[in-house]
Design a protein around this motif. Structure first.
Motif, PDB file in Angstrom:
ATOM      1  N   ARG A  60      25.078 117.090 -51.861  1.00 16.14           N
ATOM      2  CA  ARG A  60      24.218 115.908 -51.682  1.00 16.14           C
ATOM      3  C   ARG A  60      22.956 115.772 -52.264  1.00 16.14           C
ATOM      4  NH1 ARG A  60      26.308 116.505 -46.330  1.00 16.14           N
ATOM      5  NH2 ARG A  60      28.146 115.229 -46.204  1.00 16.14           N
ATOM      6  N   ARG A  61      22.157 116.756 -52.240  1.00 14.36           N
ATOM      7  CA  ARG A  61      20.785 117.022 -52.716  1.00 14.36           C
ATOM      8  C   ARG A  61      21.054 116.971 -54.452  1.00 14.36           C
ATOM      9  NH1 ARG A  61      16.886 120.730 -49.404  1.00 14.36           N
ATOM     10  NH2 ARG A  61      17.761 120.706 -47.447  1.00 14.36           N
ATOM     11  N   LEU A  62      22.189 117.492 -54.945  1.00 15.09           N
ATOM     12  CA  LEU A  62      22.264 117.568 -56.199  1.00 15.09           C
ATOM     13  C   LEU A  62      22.569 116.187 -56.823  1.00 15.09           C
ATOM     14  CD1 LEU A  62      24.325 120.819 -56.719  1.00 15.09           C
ATOM     15  CD2 LEU A  62      22.281 120.222 -58.003  1.00 15.09           C
ATOM     16  N   LEU A  63      23.481 115.373 -56.082  1.00 14.56           N
ATOM     17  CA  LEU A  63      23.605 113.983 -56.294  1.00 14.56           C
ATOM     18  C   LEU A  63      22.468 113.196 -56.099  1.00 14.56           C
ATOM     19  CD1 LEU A  63      26.373 113.324 -56.993  1.00 14.56           C
ATOM     20  CD2 LEU A  63      26.560 112.309 -54.558  1.00 14.56           C
ATOM     21  N   GLU A 110      29.147 105.108 -67.658  1.00 17.57           N
ATOM     22  CA  GLU A 110      30.155 105.723 -67.319  1.00 17.57           C
ATOM     23  C   GLU A 110      29.574 106.861 -66.219  1.00 17.57           C
ATOM     24  OE1 GLU A 110      33.671 108.345 -69.316  1.00 17.57           O
ATOM     25  OE2 GLU A 110      32.324 107.183 -70.408  1.00 17.57           O
ATOM     26  N   GLY A 111      28.457 107.468 -66.425  1.00 21.72           N
ATOM     27  CA  GLY A 111      27.911 108.443 -65.580  1.00 21.72           C
ATOM     28  C   GLY A 111      27.276 107.666 -64.361  1.00 21.72           C
ATOM     29  N   ARG A 112      27.086 106.486 -64.339  1.00 18.01           N
ATOM     30  CA  ARG A 112      26.634 106.086 -63.200  1.00 18.01           C
ATOM     31  C   ARG A 112      27.731 105.721 -62.135  1.00 18.01           C
ATOM     32  NH1 ARG A 112      23.179 102.553 -66.778  1.00 18.01           N
ATOM     33  NH2 ARG A 112      21.244 103.707 -66.849  1.00 18.01           N
ATOM     34  N   GLN A 113      28.946 105.199 -62.874  1.00 15.11           N
ATOM     35  CA  GLN A 113      30.323 105.053 -62.092  1.00 15.11           C
ATOM     36  C   GLN A 113      30.654 106.436 -61.279  1.00 15.11           C
ATOM     37  OE1 GLN A 113      33.197 102.914 -64.785  1.00 15.11           O
ATOM     38  NE2 GLN A 113      31.573 101.551 -65.002  1.00 15.11           N
ATOM     39  N   LEU A 114      30.553 107.542 -62.253  1.00 14.27           N
ATOM     40  CA  LEU A 114      31.002 109.012 -61.638  1.00 14.27           C
ATOM     41  C   LEU A 114      30.306 109.306 -60.455  1.00 14.27           C
ATOM     42  CD1 LEU A 114      32.208 110.502 -64.976  1.00 14.27           C
ATOM     43  CD2 LEU A 114      33.617 110.071 -63.181  1.00 14.27           C
ATOM     44  N   LEU A 115      28.929 108.970 -60.552  1.00 16.38           N
ATOM     45  CA  LEU A 115      27.794 109.350 -59.460  1.00 16.38           C
ATOM     46  C   LEU A 115      28.295 108.539 -58.233  1.00 16.38           C
ATOM     47  CD1 LEU A 115      24.371 109.693 -61.175  1.00 16.38           C
ATOM     48  CD2 LEU A 115      25.933 111.513 -60.211  1.00 16.38           C
ATOM     49  N   ARG A 116      28.651 107.324 -58.454  1.00 12.81           N
ATOM     50  CA  ARG A 116      29.340 106.221 -57.354  1.00 12.81           C
ATOM     51  C   ARG A 116      30.459 107.082 -56.739  1.00 12.81           C
ATOM     52  NH1 ARG A 116      26.826 101.953 -59.910  1.00 12.81           N
ATOM     53  NH2 ARG A 116      28.688 101.665 -61.178  1.00 12.81           N
ATOM     54  N   SER A 117      31.187 107.558 -57.617  1.00 16.08           N
ATOM     55  CA  SER A 117      32.687 108.046 -57.115  1.00 16.08           C
ATOM     56  C   SER A 117      32.466 109.338 -56.290  1.00 16.08           C
ATOM     57  CB  SER A 117      33.748 108.407 -58.245  1.00 16.08           C
ATOM     58  OG  SER A 117      33.745 107.309 -59.083  1.00 16.08           O
ATOM     59  N   CYS A 118      31.459 110.433 -56.591  1.00 19.65           N
ATOM     60  CA  CYS A 118      31.063 111.467 -56.174  1.00 19.65           C
ATOM     61  C   CYS A 118      30.334 110.992 -54.763  1.00 19.65           C
ATOM     62  CB  CYS A 118      29.691 112.133 -56.745  1.00 19.65           C
ATOM     63  SG  CYS A 118      30.768 113.030 -58.536  1.00 19.65           S
ATOM     64  N   GLY A 119      29.588 110.139 -54.880  1.00 19.83           N
ATOM     65  CA  GLY A 119      29.028 109.641 -53.540  1.00 19.83           C
ATOM     66  C   GLY A 119      29.768 109.270 -52.671  1.00 19.83           C
ATOM     67  N   GLU A 120      30.837 108.348 -53.082  1.00 19.99           N
ATOM     68  CA  GLU A 120      32.162 107.808 -52.170  1.00 19.99           C
ATOM     69  C   GLU A 120      32.928 109.019 -51.520  1.00 19.99           C
ATOM     70  OE1 GLU A 120      32.291 103.683 -54.342  1.00 19.99           O
ATOM     71  OE2 GLU A 120      33.897 105.058 -54.138  1.00 19.99           O
ATOM     72  N   ALA A 121      32.897 110.195 -52.344  1.00 20.84           N
ATOM     73  CA  ALA A 121      34.086 111.160 -51.590  1.00 20.84           C
ATOM     74  C   ALA A 121      33.006 111.947 -50.803  1.00 20.84           C
ATOM     75  CB  ALA A 121      34.536 112.096 -52.838  1.00 20.84           C
ATOM     76  N   LEU A 122      31.805 112.180 -50.910  1.00 18.19           N
ATOM     77  CA  LEU A 122      30.784 112.807 -50.326  1.00 18.19           C
ATOM     78  C   LEU A 122      30.591 112.296 -48.877  1.00 18.19           C
ATOM     79  CD1 LEU A 122      27.826 114.633 -51.889  1.00 18.19           C
ATOM     80  CD2 LEU A 122      29.752 115.719 -50.793  1.00 18.19           C
ATOM     81  N   ARG A 124      37.775 116.585 -50.511  1.00 16.82           N
ATOM     82  CA  ARG A 124      36.762 117.615 -51.070  1.00 16.82           C
ATOM     83  C   ARG A 124      37.448 117.661 -52.654  1.00 16.82           C
ATOM     84  NH1 ARG A 124      36.989 120.728 -46.145  1.00 16.82           N
ATOM     85  NH2 ARG A 124      38.652 121.922 -47.058  1.00 16.82           N
ATOM     86  N   GLN A 125      38.699 117.621 -52.842  1.00 20.08           N
ATOM     87  CA  GLN A 125      39.445 117.653 -54.092  1.00 20.08           C
ATOM     88  C   GLN A 125      38.666 116.565 -55.082  1.00 20.08           C
ATOM     89  OE1 GLN A 125      41.472 120.154 -54.641  1.00 20.08           O
ATOM     90  NE2 GLN A 125      41.881 119.743 -56.917  1.00 20.08           N
ATOM     91  N   ARG A 126      38.823 115.437 -54.374  1.00 18.37           N
ATOM     92  CA  ARG A 126      38.359 114.110 -55.025  1.00 18.37           C
ATOM     93  C   ARG A 126      37.149 114.317 -55.709  1.00 18.37           C
ATOM     94  NH1 ARG A 126      38.235 109.253 -52.389  1.00 18.37           N
ATOM     95  NH2 ARG A 126      39.557 109.893 -50.829  1.00 18.37           N
ATOM     96  N   PHE A 127      35.832 114.873 -54.678  1.00 20.04           N
ATOM     97  CA  PHE A 127      34.630 114.972 -55.140  1.00 20.04           C
ATOM     98  C   PHE A 127      34.590 116.145 -56.353  1.00 20.04           C
ATOM     99  CE2 PHE A 127      30.741 117.773 -55.121  1.00 20.04           C
ATOM    100  CZ  PHE A 127      29.867 116.941 -55.302  1.00 20.04           C
ATOM    101  N   GLY A 128      35.310 117.128 -56.391  1.00 16.20           N
ATOM    102  CA  GLY A 128      35.312 118.155 -57.373  1.00 16.20           C
ATOM    103  C   GLY A 128      35.869 117.680 -58.755  1.00 16.20           C
TER     104      GLY A 128
END
Ligand SMILES: [Fe+2]
Ligand SMILES: [Fe+2]
Length: 188
Positions: free
Chosen positions: A40-43, A87-99, A108-112
């Motif tokens: 979360r902090r890294l995101l 593209e990076g912004r979209q991937l950060l959104r995907s990471c945030g949604e999984a988290l 957890r797999q989806r976040f990874g």
């Protein structure tokens, strides 16, 4: 003097954080305690430092300067960099949604997966800027424009007092969080 020295230094900080993200994603997939908090902090770090601050400087200061010497945003390397920022912004959104819903192995797999795509995208993006775009910028912009770009980047930094210290503190905390419970294997 390289006009891009502030931006190059920020690339080094971002690359350090990408290595931490890789560790955090692995630990999260293994169910290691503390890995979700570190992620979360890294995101938050990538949203604010890498995107808002660093990409903000490139899009608001460097790219407009490059447009005045023939490297506009509608094609060529600048268009490619802009599309990778998106593209990076979209991937950060995907990471945030999984988290946000880390309740099972699949999330957890989806976040990874999203985190690793982000790491790969940003590492290659930074290589391209360091090796190609920034070199072109250093050559194409004259000394006066170089100085103006570098000063504008430094002023952008100063506009938020204490910001650099905050990033450094955050990176230190994240390094601790990604290693503190290295031996543990199962998240409760
Ligand atoms: Fe960039
Ligand atoms: Fe960059």
């Amino acid at each position: 003097m390289e006009l891009t020295q502030v931006l190059r230094r920020e690339h080094e900080i971002i690359c350090d954080a990408l290595r931490l993200l890789d560790t955090a994603a692995t630990r999260l997939q293994q169910g290691t305690p503390g890995a979700a908090e570190a992620s979360r902090r890294l995101l938050e770090f990538f949203r604010s430092f890498a995107d808002e601050n660093h990409h903000g400087k490139e899009e608001g200061i460097l790219f407009p300067a490059l447009a005045t010497v023939g490297l506009g945003p509608d094609g060529g390397p600048v268009a490619m960099m802009l599309s990778e920022h998106d593209e990076g912004r979209q991937l950060l959104r995907s990471c945030g949604e999984a988290l946000a819903s880390l309740d099972d192995r699949t999330t957890r797999q989806r976040f990874g997966e999203a985190a690793r795509r982000y790491i790969s995208l940003l590492s290659q993006h930074i290589d391209k800027e360091n090796e190609i775009l920034f070199r072109m910028a250093d050559q194409l912009l004259g000394p006066e424009q170089c100085r103006a770009v570098d000063e504008a980047c430094a002023a952008h930094q100063l506009a938020k007092p204490g910001e650099t210290e905050r990033w450094e503190r955050l990176l230190g905390e994240m390094a601790a969080l990604t290693s503190i419970k290295q031996g543990a294997t199962v998240e409760g």
